[in-house]
Write an enzyme that holds these catalytic residues in place. Structure first.
Site: not given
Ligand code: ADP
Length: 310
Positions: A28, A32, A100-102, A225, A258
């Site tokens: 979750g 996480n 999902y079952w939530r 991010k 997470d």
């Molecule tokens: P969420 O899981 O919330 O959608 P993101 O996809 O933006 O978040 O990813 C969160 C963080 O995970 C990024 O800021 C980066 O640090 C890392 N990350 C995600 N995808 C990649 C990737 N393909 N290569 C390297 N780092 C990644």
């Protein structure tokens, strides 16, 4: 040392491994983050603020919380309800599907357990982390009580940390989600949105636009991010771009954001400057996405963090 509490839902995860065989885990979004924070910074007190049941799986979940070193003083056990559950299936093309079952989970009722005594256990300097999912899963009446709780905690000097984590299916309309997110951002001290979370609701396409969107709020720290692209931060208005090394062999992106959140916040609480905290968090997220599942085995995670300098 600061204490972090993670408000939200931990679910039972089922993953089909072979026909008629399923692997069971717990996951979750906020859970996480709590796990990856505690694994990276064992000296930090991190705990869940949630409700589970009294059934066998709830007891197993509670045992896992404890095994991960999480504080369980705010893990409440509902008499009748049980945890939410989700199933991950992978189709022939490798695409993952979630069911999902939530809707009737114990965690939806967590606000029923929060008394003035609970609130009084928080002290100035503690942090409460919550996400868009934490808000969305609550019953309507629980949401109202959540806003009250957040205001009270803020008055007590508790730091509020918010990640929008938008999941359209948990909201009755995009407008409902958008207004809840605005309210959360008004209360928060730190926000860690992903660009994608803001795209559907606020038509934000870039990290720069996300920073601009967050500017009117009273946020001391903003971390945007954007998958493998640069992380952009704002420290009291001072903007910085941080390069991320893209991972070539991505296995499963579940919980990348997470893991990033938990390790970033842990590093900051441990005194790291923003740029170091981002690099450590990106390393954690980059490791997690090279393994299946939200919570990866302890050993590869620990050794990646060790080689990142922890
Ligand atoms: P969420 O899981 O919330 O959608 P993101 O996809 O933006 O978040 O990813 C969160 C963080 O995970 C990024 O800021 C980066 O640090 C890392 N990350 C995600 N995808 C990649 C990737 N393909 N290569 C390297 N780092 C990644």
């Amino acid at each position: 040392m600061d204490k972090f509490y993670f408000l939200g839902e931990c679910m039972v995860e089922l993953r089909a491994t072979e026909p008629s065989t399923m692997k069971q885990a717990f996951a979750g979004d906020v859970y996480n983050s709590a796990v990856y924070m505690k694994r990276s910074f064992p000296a930090i007190e991190a705990g869940m603020l949630t409700a589970i049941g009294k059934d066998g799986l709830s007891e197993k979940m509670l045992a896992e919380f404890k095994q991960e070193g999480l504080d369980c003083r705010f893990v409440f056990q509902h008499q009748e309800k049980s945890p939410g559950l989700y199933l991950i299936e992978t189709d022939n093309t490798g695409e993952r599907h979630f069911t999902y079952w939530r809707n009737d989970s114990a965690a939806r009722k967590v606000m029923d357990f929060i008394s003035p005594e609970t609130t009084s256990l928080f002290t100035a300097g503690d942090s409460l982390f919550f996400s868009g999912i934490s808000i969305a899963v609550l019953e309507e009446s629980g949401r109202e009580r959540l806003w009250k709780l957040l205001s009270e905690l803020k008055t007590r000097g508790v730091k509020l940390i918010f990640d929008p984590n938008y999941r359209a299916r948990l909201w009755s309309s995009p407008q409902q989600a958008a207004s809840a997110f605005m309210r959360a951002l008004e209360l928060a001290d730190i926000a860690l949105p992903g660009v994608e979370d803001l795209t559907a609701l606020f038509d934000i396409q870039t990290a720069e636009a996300a920073i601009a969107f967050c500017r009117p709020f009273n946020l001391a720290e903003v971390v945007i991010k954007n998958g493998p692209h640069s992380v952009v931060t704002s420290d009291n208005g001072q903007i910085e771009h941080h390069q991320i090394t893209p991972v070539k062999e991505v296995v499963d992106t579940t919980s990348a954001g997470d893991a990033f959140n938990g390790v970033y916040l842990g590093a900051r609480a441990n005194g790291a400057p923003i740029s170091d905290a981002v690099q450590l968090a990106a390393r954690a997220a980059g490791t997690v996405i090279q393994h299946p599942g939200a919570i990866i085995p302890l050993e590869p995670f620990k050794s990646a963090m060790k080689s990142a300098g922890l």
